[in-house]
Design an enzyme around this catalytic site. Structure first.
Site, PDB file in Angstrom:
ATOM      1  N   CYS A  43       0.823  -1.213   0.000  1.00 59.61           N
ATOM      2  CA  CYS A  43       0.000   0.000   0.000  1.00 59.61           C
ATOM      3  C   CYS A  43       0.854   1.258   0.000  1.00 59.61           C
ATOM      4  O   CYS A  43       0.649   2.163  -0.808  1.00 59.61           O
ATOM      5  CB  CYS A  43      -0.938  -0.001   1.202  1.00 59.61           C
ATOM      6  N   CYS A  48      -1.622   1.643  -3.041  1.00 62.32           N
ATOM      7  CA  CYS A  48      -2.692   2.626  -2.960  1.00 62.32           C
ATOM      8  C   CYS A  48      -2.216   4.053  -2.706  1.00 62.32           C
ATOM      9  O   CYS A  48      -2.797   4.996  -3.245  1.00 62.32           O
ATOM     10  CB  CYS A  48      -3.717   2.212  -1.911  1.00 62.32           C
ATOM     11  N   LYS A  51      -0.357   5.411  -5.923  1.00 62.15           N
ATOM     12  CA  LYS A  51      -1.357   5.415  -6.996  1.00 62.15           C
ATOM     13  C   LYS A  51      -2.353   6.552  -6.803  1.00 62.15           C
ATOM     14  O   LYS A  51      -2.714   7.243  -7.758  1.00 62.15           O
ATOM     15  CB  LYS A  51      -2.099   4.081  -7.019  1.00 62.15           C
ATOM     16  N   TYR A  99       7.113   4.801   9.041  1.00 63.58           N
ATOM     17  CA  TYR A  99       6.751   3.446   9.465  1.00 63.58           C
ATOM     18  C   TYR A  99       7.873   2.821  10.282  1.00 63.58           C
ATOM     19  O   TYR A  99       7.637   2.168  11.301  1.00 63.58           O
ATOM     20  CB  TYR A  99       6.428   2.582   8.248  1.00 63.58           C
ATOM     21  N   ALA A 115      13.142 -13.701   5.716  1.00 59.02           N
ATOM     22  CA  ALA A 115      12.999 -14.726   6.745  1.00 59.02           C
ATOM     23  C   ALA A 115      12.128 -15.853   6.221  1.00 59.02           C
ATOM     24  O   ALA A 115      11.172 -15.618   5.473  1.00 59.02           O
ATOM     25  CB  ALA A 115      12.383 -14.128   8.008  1.00 59.02           C
ATOM     26  N   TYR A 178      -9.902  -3.302 -10.546  1.00 56.77           N
ATOM     27  CA  TYR A 178      -9.747  -1.907 -10.136  1.00 56.77           C
ATOM     28  C   TYR A 178      -8.387  -1.341 -10.519  1.00 56.77           C
ATOM     29  O   TYR A 178      -8.287  -0.168 -10.916  1.00 56.77           O
ATOM     30  CB  TYR A 178     -10.022  -1.758  -8.637  1.00 56.77           C
ATOM     31  N   ILE A 179      -7.314  -2.130 -10.457  1.00 55.42           N
ATOM     32  CA  ILE A 179      -5.994  -1.616 -10.813  1.00 55.42           C
ATOM     33  C   ILE A 179      -5.951  -1.250 -12.293  1.00 55.42           C
ATOM     34  O   ILE A 179      -5.446  -0.185 -12.678  1.00 55.42           O
ATOM     35  CB  ILE A 179      -4.897  -2.647 -10.468  1.00 55.42           C
ATOM     36  N   GLU A 182      -8.123   1.901 -12.916  1.00 57.21           N
ATOM     37  CA  GLU A 182      -7.528   3.099 -12.324  1.00 57.21           C
ATOM     38  C   GLU A 182      -6.370   3.610 -13.178  1.00 57.21           C
ATOM     39  O   GLU A 182      -6.280   4.810 -13.469  1.00 57.21           O
ATOM     40  CB  GLU A 182      -7.063   2.795 -10.898  1.00 57.21           C
ATOM     41  N   ARG A 199      -9.974 -10.907 -20.722  1.00 54.23           N
ATOM     42  CA  ARG A 199     -10.351 -12.242 -21.196  1.00 54.23           C
ATOM     43  C   ARG A 199     -11.854 -12.409 -21.306  1.00 54.23           C
ATOM     44  O   ARG A 199     -12.336 -13.161 -22.145  1.00 54.23           O
ATOM     45  CB  ARG A 199      -9.797 -13.308 -20.252  1.00 54.23           C
ATOM     46  N   GLY A 262      -4.622  -9.476 -11.533  1.00 55.77           N
ATOM     47  CA  GLY A 262      -4.773 -10.129 -10.242  1.00 55.77           C
ATOM     48  C   GLY A 262      -3.474 -10.185  -9.463  1.00 55.77           C
ATOM     49  O   GLY A 262      -2.404  -9.842  -9.963  1.00 55.77           O
ATOM     50  N   ASP A 303      -3.176  -9.867   2.683  1.00 52.97           N
ATOM     51  CA  ASP A 303      -3.341 -10.422   1.339  1.00 52.97           C
ATOM     52  C   ASP A 303      -2.825 -11.842   1.210  1.00 52.97           C
ATOM     53  O   ASP A 303      -3.255 -12.578   0.316  1.00 52.97           O
ATOM     54  CB  ASP A 303      -2.625  -9.542   0.312  1.00 52.97           C
ATOM     55  N   HIS A 436     -27.700  21.103   1.035  1.00 53.82           N
ATOM     56  CA  HIS A 436     -27.811  21.666  -0.307  1.00 53.82           C
ATOM     57  C   HIS A 436     -26.961  22.926  -0.457  1.00 53.82           C
ATOM     58  O   HIS A 436     -26.876  23.717   0.480  1.00 53.82           O
ATOM     59  CB  HIS A 436     -29.286  22.005  -0.578  1.00 53.82           C
ATOM     60  N   GLU A 441     -26.289  15.108  -1.205  1.00 54.49           N
ATOM     61  CA  GLU A 441     -27.704  15.219  -0.842  1.00 54.49           C
ATOM     62  C   GLU A 441     -28.571  14.257  -1.651  1.00 54.49           C
ATOM     63  O   GLU A 441     -29.689  13.929  -1.228  1.00 54.49           O
ATOM     64  CB  GLU A 441     -28.190  16.650  -1.042  1.00 54.49           C
TER      65      GLU A 441
END
Length: 447
Positions: A43, A48, A51, A99, A115, A178-179, A182, A199, A262, A303, A436, A441
């Site tokens: 990510c 994400c 992207k 991170y 590992a 979606y990839i 996008e 396909r 995928g 994942d 509004h 709305e």
């Protein structure tokens, strides 16, 4: 009682692994996490986050044109791909550092090497060092699937797309999830000629049919070409680009082929099967509702389990693991009514059952829609229409699904998803006063 080097050893420092590590350490566990690439996972490093920054960059193409109708004297603007690319990669570097800092501040030992699992309580590092842990957590994520056609090595995936030296003038994107959609929108807005092949004969399987059909219609209007029922026969290098041959369509020449077909769980070479961990046919770790594998001391989140490949889900799973094992607050992740979005142009978002899913499960359903042009698009002379759709249980009028396509759809849906999760009825929406003028709305005005 047996003694171990660590209470918890995590393999993989992505979203799920980082959350599990940090929270477990906060509960007092001695934790180490091994990461062979960079802390942050798909990510943050190659998914994400970068992207979405490209999506923001791509939106300026239309915003600059629309601004002229709002009185702004906008000259013809050029686009500098290397500048955007380098700024995005700089932001990735910043997040990677944060991170690392978060793990260190929580007392988690970070080991920057590969590992593998060599026993129910044993991990061997690439350096040859062996360590033991009471619990082992597999959080290695997944990687892009690449079709095995001749010349497949000439293509790229979502891993490499953020590092392109130059913006390709002609792009072929394989896939319809979606990839694929996008990046089709991103490249198209940047001025590339985009062709998407798949396909099957549909895009975004699993999303509501009305919404995905609207995206297809809009994408074609924007100039994106779709070739359906097309499978790769081969890719070869030719003068000036790549020649792609496919079934049911004429060959075509492009500058770049991107695979978005995928993602595959990262379990190869981890030693899991030898340690007794059961994998499914796709190579994913089989786990129960508590994220435990077939080996009592080995767990998996994210994942690599191939349950729901979404970052917030991996984070929830990592949290649930830490709370259950080390926090004495056992709980399980609820996978019902998970909101999702496609950051296409325009974006899509949905939560709950689609219309067809509701009819299959409930026998019938009530559907309410709003098909409209956003106020901004009207003044800008843009004919693009938004579509909001509410799916309700015909007996209780409970909202069981909410789906939309249009500007800021994901931002709007996040709040609306709470109502669906809470089991509110259409009446609750109707009784809410509209805000509004706004696009949101429409959710309380659906007919």
């Amino acid at each position: 009682m047996a003694t171990y080097d660590y209470d918890l050893f995590v393999i993989g420092a992505g979203s799920g692994g980082v959350r599990a590590s940090r929270v477990s350490a906060a509960y007092g566990a001695k934790v180490a996490v091994a990461e062979e690439y960079r802390v942050g996972g798909t990510c943050v490093i190659r998914g994400c986050v970068p992207k979405k920054l490209l999506v923001y960059g791509a939106h300026f193409a239309e915003d600059l044109k629309d601004a002229r109708k709002f009185g702004w004297d906008v000259p013809e603007c050029g686009f500098d791909w290397p500048l955007l690319r380098d700024n995005v990669l700089g932001e990735v570097d910043r997040l990677n550092g944060l991170y690392n800092q978060t793990l260190e501040n929580n007392g988690v030992e970070v080991i920057l090497e590969r590992a593998t699992v060599t026993g129910p309580h044993e991990v061997t590092l690439a350096s040859g060092k062996t360590v033991t842990a009471k619990y082992i957590l597999i959080a290695t994520g997944a990687h892009p699937h690449v079709p095995g056609c001749p010349g497949h090595e000439l293509g790229i995936t979502s891993n490499e797309v953020f590092h392109l030296e130059a913006l390709p003038k002609r792009v072929l994107i394989a896939g319809a999830g979606y990839i694929a959609n996008e990046f089709a929108g991103i490249f198209n807005e940047f001025g590339s000629k985009v062709t998407l092949i798949n396909r099957s004969d549909q895009i975004l399987r699993g999303y509501d049919e009305s919404i995905r059909d609207r995206l297809l219609q809009i994408s074609m209007t924007k100039g994106i070409e779709f070739r359906f029922n097309a499978e790769f026969k081969g890719i070869e290098k030719v003068k000036g680009g790549l020649k792609v041959e496919m079934t049911n369509h004429e060959p075509m020449e492009v500058d770049c082929v991107m695979f978005a077909t995928g993602r595959v769980p990262n379990t190869t070479g981890l030693g899991l099967a030898d340690a007794g961990v059961e994998l499914d046919a796709a190579g994913a770790v089989k786990v129960d509702a508590d994220n435990k594998s077939s080996v009592d001391s080995i767990y998996a989140v994210g994942d690599v389990t191939n349950r729901v490949q979404l970052t917030p889900v991996a984070i929830r799973e990592g949290q649930a693991f830490a709370d259950t094992i080390f926090g004495k607050k056992p709980h399980q992740v609820d996978y019902e009514n998970i909101p999702s979005a496609v950051f296409s142009h325009p974006p899509m978002a949905g939560v709950g059952m689609t219309e067809s899913q509701a009819r299959n499960k409930l026998g019938a359903c009530k559907v309410y829609t709003s098909d409209f042009r956003a106020m901004k698009n009207v003044l800008a002379g843009r004919n693009e229409r938004a579509l909001y759709k509410m799916v309700c249980d015909p007996h209780t009028n409970r909202v069981v699904g909410l789906h939309m396509i249009g500007p800021d759809a994901p931002e709007i849906l996040q709040a609306a998803a709470i109502a669906v999760k809470a089991g509110l009825t259409k009446d609750a929406f109707d009784q809410t006063v509209a805000l509004h003028p706004s696009m949101a709305e429409e959710l309380v005005l659906l007919k």
